[in-house]
Write a protein that holds these residues in place. Structure first.
Motif, PDB file in Angstrom:
ATOM      1  N   GLY A  34       0.808  -1.215   0.000  1.00 36.56           N
ATOM      2  CA  GLY A  34       0.000   0.000   0.000  1.00 36.56           C
ATOM      3  C   GLY A  34       0.839   1.261   0.000  1.00 36.56           C
ATOM      4  O   GLY A  34       0.366   2.333  -0.360  1.00 36.56           O
ATOM      5  N   ILE A  66      -3.618   4.093  -4.839  1.00 35.48           N
ATOM      6  CA  ILE A  66      -3.560   2.880  -4.033  1.00 35.48           C
ATOM      7  C   ILE A  66      -2.492   1.947  -4.572  1.00 35.48           C
ATOM      8  O   ILE A  66      -2.528   1.567  -5.749  1.00 35.48           O
ATOM      9  CB  ILE A  66      -4.940   2.189  -4.024  1.00 35.48           C
ATOM     10  CG1 ILE A  66      -5.987   3.136  -3.427  1.00 35.48           C
ATOM     11  CG2 ILE A  66      -4.875   0.859  -3.281  1.00 35.48           C
ATOM     12  CD1 ILE A  66      -7.416   2.700  -3.651  1.00 35.48           C
ATOM     13  N   ASN A 108      -5.032  -4.837  -3.918  1.00 31.67           N
ATOM     14  CA  ASN A 108      -5.297  -4.318  -2.577  1.00 31.67           C
ATOM     15  C   ASN A 108      -6.809  -4.139  -2.392  1.00 31.67           C
ATOM     16  O   ASN A 108      -7.336  -3.031  -2.360  1.00 31.67           O
ATOM     17  CB  ASN A 108      -4.544  -2.997  -2.385  1.00 31.67           C
ATOM     18  CG  ASN A 108      -4.566  -2.488  -0.971  1.00 31.67           C
ATOM     19  OD1 ASN A 108      -5.412  -2.875  -0.165  1.00 31.67           O
ATOM     20  ND2 ASN A 108      -3.645  -1.593  -0.663  1.00 31.67           N
ATOM     21  N   SER A 130      -8.277  -1.648   0.489  1.00 33.75           N
ATOM     22  CA  SER A 130      -8.249  -0.209   0.249  1.00 33.75           C
ATOM     23  C   SER A 130      -9.146   0.174  -0.923  1.00 33.75           C
ATOM     24  O   SER A 130      -9.856   1.185  -0.865  1.00 33.75           O
ATOM     25  CB  SER A 130      -6.819   0.263  -0.002  1.00 33.75           C
ATOM     26  OG  SER A 130      -6.762   1.673  -0.031  1.00 33.75           O
ATOM     27  N   HIS A 151     -12.388   2.695  -0.443  1.00 37.88           N
ATOM     28  CA  HIS A 151     -12.579   3.916  -1.227  1.00 37.88           C
ATOM     29  C   HIS A 151     -13.871   3.848  -2.043  1.00 37.88           C
ATOM     30  O   HIS A 151     -14.615   4.825  -2.112  1.00 37.88           O
ATOM     31  CB  HIS A 151     -11.356   4.181  -2.106  1.00 37.88           C
ATOM     32  CG  HIS A 151     -10.196   4.716  -1.336  1.00 37.88           C
ATOM     33  ND1 HIS A 151      -9.294   3.893  -0.684  1.00 37.88           N
ATOM     34  CD2 HIS A 151      -9.814   5.990  -1.082  1.00 37.88           C
ATOM     35  CE1 HIS A 151      -8.395   4.661  -0.074  1.00 37.88           C
ATOM     36  NE2 HIS A 151      -8.691   5.931  -0.303  1.00 37.88           N
TER      37      HIS A 151
END
Length: 181
Positions: A27, A120, A125, A128, A132
């Protein structure tokens, strides 16, 4: 859980959280964990611009943090910020990131920010990206192989959220102070 501004006294806990992500995750593209003092210098630079640098804690334990920094330092970008959010190992999936990032977004809207960008690390990922998306960010694209970490090329995922009408009307605030801090 409470959300509050991070202070100098919180930097050891934030350095532990961030250091974990530096050493074990994708990240962030940093490869060497910064010290608590370096993280505090970065926090102070964000706060001097009037931007939010917040943490989530429960019963005195810091569980994660989020902040918004200038997207770029050119004047035309003064209404755009880039968010960052990190959650302590073992605290994922408990709403920590959502609570901290939601508060950052709300603070940015109050400041007259018009765009929040998420860059990101790692197209895989899911945590994340999902966070979002749940907060209203839209997928803008993937930059393939932007970084090399942990022995492999790592993508970035661009996501964006418009605030306060986004680009639909002229700004009504002076925007971020990008120099002279």
């Amino acid at each position: 859980m409470i959300i509050r501004p991070a202070t100098r006294e919180d930097m050891d806990a934030l350095a532990d959280i961030y250091g974990h992500h530096v050493l074990h995750g994708l990240g962030t593209f940093e490869e060497v964990p910064p010290s608590a003092a370096e993280l505090n210098d970065r926090r102070e630079a964000i706060v001097r611009r009037g931007l939010p640098y917040l943490l989530a804690e429960d019963q005195g334990q810091v569980l994660g943090f989020a902040y918004a920094g200038p997207f770029r330092l050119r004047a035309a970008y003064r209404y755009t910020v880039e968010d960052s959010v990190y959650v302590a190992p073992g605290a994922q999936g408990r709403g920590v990131g959502r609570a901290a990032l939601s508060a950052v977004i709300a603070a940015c809207e109050t400041l007259g920010i018009r765009q929040v960008v998420a860059v990101i690390g790692d197209s895989g990922n899911a945590g994340s990206i999902g966070l979002h998306r749940a907060l209203g960010f839209t997928h803008q694209g993937v930059g393939q192989g932007f970084g090399f970490k942990h022995g492999r090329w790592v993508d970035i995922v661009w996501m964006q959220k418009a605030l306060g009408g986004g680009a639909e009307r002229a700004p009504d605030t002076p925007g971020l102070m990008l120099s002279g801090v």
